[in-house]
Design a protein around this motif. Structure first.
Motif, PDB file in Angstrom:
ATOM      1  N   SER A  45       0.817  -1.206   0.000  1.00  0.00           N
ATOM      2  CA  SER A  45       0.000   0.000   0.000  1.00  0.00           C
ATOM      3  C   SER A  45       0.854   1.260   0.000  1.00  0.00           C
ATOM      4  N   LEU A  46       1.904   1.277   0.826  1.00  0.00           N
ATOM      5  CA  LEU A  46       2.766   2.459   0.900  1.00  0.00           C
ATOM      6  C   LEU A  46       3.512   2.681  -0.414  1.00  0.00           C
ATOM      7  N   MET A  47       4.010   1.606  -1.012  1.00  0.00           N
ATOM      8  CA  MET A  47       4.743   1.741  -2.262  1.00  0.00           C
ATOM      9  C   MET A  47       3.819   2.153  -3.405  1.00  0.00           C
ATOM     10  N   VAL A  67       4.353   7.971   0.674  1.00  0.00           N
ATOM     11  CA  VAL A  67       4.451   8.199   2.116  1.00  0.00           C
ATOM     12  C   VAL A  67       4.754   9.672   2.407  1.00  0.00           C
ATOM     13  N   ALA A  68       4.527  10.042   3.655  1.00  0.00           N
ATOM     14  CA  ALA A  68       4.848  11.383   4.134  1.00  0.00           C
ATOM     15  C   ALA A  68       6.166  11.343   4.899  1.00  0.00           C
ATOM     16  N   LEU A 108       9.588  12.733  -5.745  1.00  0.00           N
ATOM     17  CA  LEU A 108      10.553  12.494  -4.681  1.00  0.00           C
ATOM     18  C   LEU A 108      10.376  11.046  -4.258  1.00  0.00           C
ATOM     19  N   PHE A 109      11.473  10.345  -4.044  1.00  0.00           N
ATOM     20  CA  PHE A 109      11.355   8.964  -3.581  1.00  0.00           C
ATOM     21  C   PHE A 109      12.573   8.577  -2.757  1.00  0.00           C
ATOM     22  N   LEU A 110      12.462   7.461  -2.045  1.00  0.00           N
ATOM     23  CA  LEU A 110      13.565   6.946  -1.251  1.00  0.00           C
ATOM     24  C   LEU A 110      13.778   5.483  -1.592  1.00  0.00           C
ATOM     25  N   GLU A 168      12.392  -0.805  -0.380  1.00  0.00           N
ATOM     26  CA  GLU A 168      12.506  -0.938  -1.839  1.00  0.00           C
ATOM     27  C   GLU A 168      12.588   0.455  -2.475  1.00  0.00           C
ATOM     28  N   VAL A 169      11.736   0.746  -3.479  1.00  0.00           N
ATOM     29  CA  VAL A 169      11.650   2.085  -4.074  1.00  0.00           C
ATOM     30  C   VAL A 169      10.321   2.680  -3.611  1.00  0.00           C
ATOM     31  N   MET A 170      10.395   3.668  -2.727  1.00  0.00           N
ATOM     32  CA  MET A 170       9.207   4.188  -2.046  1.00  0.00           C
ATOM     33  C   MET A 170       8.918   5.627  -2.447  1.00  0.00           C
ATOM     34  N   PRO A 171       7.741   5.907  -3.033  1.00  0.00           N
ATOM     35  CA  PRO A 171       7.391   7.285  -3.396  1.00  0.00           C
ATOM     36  C   PRO A 171       7.156   8.144  -2.151  1.00  0.00           C
ATOM     37  N   ILE A 172       7.606   9.390  -2.205  1.00  0.00           N
ATOM     38  CA  ILE A 172       7.318  10.373  -1.156  1.00  0.00           C
ATOM     39  C   ILE A 172       6.337  11.382  -1.738  1.00  0.00           C
TER      40      ILE A 172
END
Length: 292
Positions: free
Chosen positions: A127-129, A133-134, A240-242, A248-252
């Motif tokens: 769900s987060l990916m 995320v904030a 922006l992502f981390l 893994e590859v997480m959108p911000i």
């Protein structure tokens, strides 16, 4: 989280309840050690060579001898999964310290390093990916040798806790406004279709997934620049992502309460997520683009 019953040590595999060290253990008393977290998908170690290489680099940087040769380490970590009959998604945590000796700041002589590794389940953050995320921003108060994956993580812990207390996933760290990385991940800004991230210097951890992100970008024709960006650049970012082994590859999609672009994961980030899933042999049934 249930840790597997068998643990790898510097000598052999033991039951985790039988693993004990003296209270004068240098990892405990000084943070005198290094560690790795290796992702496991369907019982297979992901980026094992990159993680083991970094373990040896970190150990060499603090003059610490790893008790296994690299090839033997690969075999032992795979055997750890086999002994625990581990066939699901998870992580291997591996820690190496200078050993157990009477407390003294100088390195002890003739002391064997302490090593242990365990495996534990870890599900993908679908769900987060998928939704993003904030995050918050925090001053980077860590030491100057962040490229060493050491046990000295108190500033990281404090930053991560601050993020949690504000209902956020991560803390983006900066030094005088220049963004370095996050408390437990690397961070990237996307502008005009190009990726920007802090150079792999001593002030950041050279992430194993970060290296793959760079490779994915080159393979798909996305410009990738090892060029630090600043806090003020975030508000004008297209994406922006981390990245990290566990995220893994997480959108911000939000920073300090401010929405990034349209508040949804961007096309570049999703391209990298797809490349990651292909590289890690994630089956379609477990893809973040498929799982509801």
């Amino acid at each position: 989280m249930s840790i597997g019953p068998y643990v790898l040590t510097e000598k052999e595999f033991v039951n985790r309840y039988d693993l004990t060290y003296p209270f004068e253990e240098r990892g405990l008393q000084f943070g005198d050690g290094v560690y790795e977290v290796i992702r496991v998908y369907r019982g297979n170690l992901y980026l094992i060579e990159e993680h083991v290489e970094r373990l040896y680099r970190s150990a060499a940087a603090i003059h610490l001898q790893v008790p296994y040769e690299k090839e033997e380490m690969y075999k032992q970590l795979k055997q750890l999964l086999h002994l625990n009959d581990f066939t699901t998604d998870g992580k291997v945590y591996l820690q190496l310290t200078r050993g157990s000796a009477p407390r003294d700041h100088v390195f002890p002589v003739g002391v064997q390093p302490n090593l242990y590794a365990y495996v534990a389940p870890l599900s993908r953050k679908h769900s987060l990916m998928k939704n993003g995320v904030a995050t918050i921003t925090q001053k980077d108060v860590r030491w100057d040798y962040c490229y060493i994956k050491s046990l000295n993580l108190l500033p990281n812990v404090m930053a991560k806790q601050a993020a949690k207390e504000q209902g956020c996933f991560e803390a983006i760290l900066h030094r005088n406004g220049k963004v370095t990385e996050c408390s437990s991940s690397n961070v990237y800004v996307v502008k005009d279709g190009a990726i920007y991230t802090h150079p792999a210097e001593k002030n950041i951890l050279h992430g194993c997934v970060r290296m793959r992100v760079e490779a994915f970008a080159k393979e798909t024709g996305i410009p990738f620049h090892e060029e630090a960006f600043h806090l003020e650049d975030i508000q004008y970012a297209d994406e922006l992502f981390l990245s990290s082994s566990t995220a893994e590859v997480m959108p911000i999609i939000e920073v300090d309460g401010n929405t990034i672009a349209n508040g949804r994961p961007g096309q570049v980030t999703m391209q990298l997520q797809q490349a990651y899933e292909a590289d890690a042999n994630i089956p379609m049934s477990d893809s973040i683009f498929y799982v509801q």
